[in-house]
Design an enzyme around this catalytic site. Structure first.
Site, PDB file in Angstrom:
ATOM      1  N   CYS A   1       0.834  -1.204   0.000  1.00  0.00           N
ATOM      2  CA  CYS A   1       0.000   0.000   0.000  1.00  0.00           C
ATOM      3  C   CYS A   1       0.870   1.256   0.000  1.00  0.00           C
ATOM      4  CB  CYS A   1      -0.914  -0.010   1.221  1.00  0.00           C
ATOM      5  SG  CYS A   1      -1.935   1.462   1.304  1.00  0.00           S
TER       6      CYS A   1
ATOM      7  N   CYS B   1      -0.445   4.172   2.036  1.00  0.00           N
ATOM      8  CA  CYS B   1      -0.317   4.037   3.503  1.00  0.00           C
ATOM      9  C   CYS B   1       1.127   4.294   3.931  1.00  0.00           C
ATOM     10  CB  CYS B   1      -0.649   2.619   3.978  1.00  0.00           C
ATOM     11  SG  CYS B   1      -2.070   1.881   3.242  1.00  0.00           S
ATOM     12  N   ASP B   2       2.078   3.760   3.169  1.00  0.00           N
ATOM     13  CA  ASP B   2       3.460   3.703   3.653  1.00  0.00           C
ATOM     14  C   ASP B   2       4.435   4.573   2.868  1.00  0.00           C
ATOM     15  OD1 ASP B   2       2.608   1.826   5.507  1.00  0.00           O
ATOM     16  OD2 ASP B   2       2.896   0.166   4.121  1.00  0.00           O
TER      17      ASP B   2
END
Ligand code: NDP
Length: 311
Positions: free
Chosen positions: A134, A137-138
């Site tokens: 992701c 997200c990261d």
């Protein structure tokens, strides 16, 4: 044991939309959101193709709005994961991961899909230490660093494009000499100054040390093996449906997607309906998931009414 009229499993666009329709139809829906309330859309940034938002909308904001809409209409939305299911007879029996048992007259499965990994031992070892599925997200952790994205579909292009705004350099590791992505997404990565596509390449190993990922060992189709130095290694090679819990009873196709009858959400088990990515490998869009959630609630309403025709 709590008796539930309509149990919806899954807190993504399919589940919330099913809850909206089921609430309005008086089906007293209870929805369990699972580990990732809001579903996969909470891992994206701006969604430009959900109708009704002229400037796009943030994925998490869209999911929050759907959840609130369902709750305002009377849906009972709960945090919790269903970890056991017995669909051998009605009412269906479900178990939560804290051991709570529930029974349901009608069940709507809207458990979505999860990211696929390559299956390398080194990939598992560095998961959360540089390996991620992701980017949104990261990606933040890789500001001004070099990263790699595996895959050549729309997701890979979207993630590479997102990372290109944060990172110094983004490699795309593509196993063929073409991208599967739509022309618009291809255009985006082809024109990014800091995205380099490594064609005809497969990953042999994710390289790293105690600090996490340091690179990847790749092999070109012609046999050449070479290393690239990266701090982040992102997977974007598709998804698999979260149907394992039900596959003993509910028919699935060869890839695990729940099979539904014609244009309906009906599964082979009477009273069990499926909506969203868990039954649709083709479109995987928020709007198609939402639409199928509506279909599932309508089908569940018809089914429940048929049990008590006089009411
Ligand atoms: P896709 O299945 O479309 O693409 C998967 C990509 O990963 C392909 O390039 C595939 O290669 C590659 N791949 C698969 N397995 C491996 C492997 N073991 N090793 C290396 N590469 C591998 O998945 P997506 O998640 O990209 O998209 C799924 C659906 O969601 C599509 O319909 C897409 O259009 C849609 N989508 C739409 C978006 C939008 O409209 N904004 C955004 C994201 C997704 P190969 O081509 O060789 O098979």
């Amino acid at each position: 044991m709590e008796k539930i009229r309509t149990l919806i499993i899954g807190g993504g666009p399919a589940g919330y939309t099913a809850a909206i329709y089921a609430s309005r139809a008086g089906l007293k829906p209870v929805l369990y959101e699972g580990m990732q309330p809001g579903g996969q859309l909470t891992t994206t940034t701006v969604i430009e193709n959900f109708p009704g938002f002229e400037n796009g909308i943030d994925g998490t904001a869209l999911m929050d709005a759907m959840r609130s809409q369902a709750a305002n209409l009377g849906a009972d939305i709960r945090y919790g994961t269903v970890s056991g299911a017995d669909l051998s007879s009605r009412p269906f029996r479900l178990t939560l991961d804290d051991g709570t048992e529930l029974s349901a007259e009608a069940l709507i499965i809207a458990t979505g899909a999860a990211a696929r990994y390559l299956g390398l031992e080194s990939e598992t070892r560095f998961r959360g230490m540089g390996v991620s599925a992701c980017a949104t997200c990261d990606g933040f952790f890789y500001r001004e660093k070099d990263v790699a994205v595996v895959g050549g579909g729309d997701t890979a292009c979207e993630e590479a494009s997102y990372l290109s705004h944060l990172c110094r350099k983004v490699y795309m590791i593509v196993r063929r000499d073409v991208l599967r992505a739509s022309p618009a997404m291809q255009e985006r990565v082809m024109h990014a100054r800091n995205i380099e596509i490594l064609w005809n390449c497969s990953t042999q190993e994710v390289l790293g040390d105690d600090s996490g990922v340091t690179g990847a060992r790749l092999q070109r189709k012609d046999g050449e093996v070479f290393d690239i130095a990266v701090d982040g290694f992102f997977l974007a090679i598709g998804h698999h449906p979260n149907s394992e819990l039900f596959s003993r009873w509910v028919a699935t196709d060869e890839n695990g997607y729940i099979v539904t009858e014609g244009k309906s959400s009906r599964t082979n088990v009477e009273g069990v309906f499926a909506a969203g990515d868990v039954q649709n490998p083709s479109y995987r869009q928020a709007v198609t998931a939402a639409a199928s959630g509506c279909v599932a609630a309508c089908d569940a309403e018809k089914f429940l009414n048929s049990l008590n025709p006089g009411k």
